[in-house]
Design an enzyme around this catalytic site. Structure first.
Site: not given
Ligand code: DX5
Ligand code: ZN
Length: 233
Positions: A21, A45, A47, A49, A78, A80, A148, A153, A155-156, A186-188, A209
């Site tokens: 991402s 990927h 993101d 927003m 993606h 959002m 998800m 919204g 990262g991290g 996606d996420g963490g 991250s």
């Molecule tokens: C969250 C995004 C993710 C995010 C993932 O809103 O859709 O793609 O950037 O970031 P990490 O891997 O740091 O959780």
């Molecule tokens: Zn994403």
């Protein structure tokens, strides 16, 4: 073009895919960021927003267009955003390979057919608290299901293990109905959580991250892939 119809991804729906991402990369050096990890990653990927569907603003079609010459990878966008219908064409023209819309924005059937008509690969995303039932009616019409593992919204954030029950349900459904569908989380996602996700049945892992906030993003991507493969064994 490395997309799902041709090139290295041909016929590989269901194969492990690492999708870095770029939200976690240095926006001043994005082309370099994706090139540095290219050898150990499969997709890119993106993101997107809008400050409305999620409380953050990131990037849009001009950035996709600027990055396109620097990578042959599948650009997994993606969205959002609250009004994806308005922007699908711009993403396609900019060089997106696939666009994923959120089921929570509604109008899903028409968004899927719009994206399809543009020649995009189509993904459908669900937030952590959205029931699996909300996506079931569309599983036969999409190329990718994104479950998800954080609220979108930022990262991290920390991986939400509770979502694995939906991943397990989705994997069962995909296998039982023999759907040509990629299952993305996606996420963490990091070296600890990647095997949890692949064990539950995910095959596309997004990581921000855990790749770009590391001393060596390339080595981090490789370690992530190895951890993900270990979960599949
Ligand atoms: C969250 C995004 C993710 C995010 C993932 O809103 O859709 O793609 O950037 O970031 P990490 O891997 O740091 O959780
Ligand atoms: Zn994403």
């Amino acid at each position: 073009m490395d997309n799902l119809d041709a090139g290295p991804d041909a016929g590989l729906v269901g194969a492990l895919r690492i999708a870095p991402s770029i939200l976690a990369a240095n926006f001043g050096a994005l082309a370099n960021a994706i090139q540095v990890v290219d050898a150990q990653t499969d997709w890119v990927h993106v993101d997107v927003m809008d400050g409305h569907f999620v409380p953050n603003i990131s990037i849009g079609p001009p950035v996709v267009q600027s990055l396109r010459p620097y990578s042959t990878r599948f650009f997994d966008c993606h969205l959002m955003i609250s009004d994806p219908a308005r922007y699908l064409e711009a993403f396609k023209k900019a060089g997106a390979d696939g666009c994923t819309v959120h089921v929570e924005v509604g109008n899903t059937a028409s968004l899927i057919s719009d994206a399809r008509a543009l020649g995009l690969r189509v993904g459908l995303a669900a937030n952590p608290n959205t029931p699996f039932d909300a996506v079931v009616p569309f599983l036969g019409d999409i190329d990718l299901l994104l479950l998800m593992t954080v609220f979108p919204g930022f990262g991290g954030q920390s991986f939400m293990g509770d979502v694995m029950h939906k991943v397990t349900l989705a994997r069962k459904e995909i296998d039982a109905a023999q759907l040509a569908l990629n299952l993305e989380v996606d996420g963490g996602i990091d070296r600890d959580t990647a095997p949890i996700a692949t064990r539950a049945g995910a095959n596309v892992l997004v990581a921000g991250s855990a790749i770009f906030n590391q001393l060596s993003p390339l080595a981090a991507a490789q370690a992530l892939r190895e951890a993900a493969l270990a979960g599949q064994r």
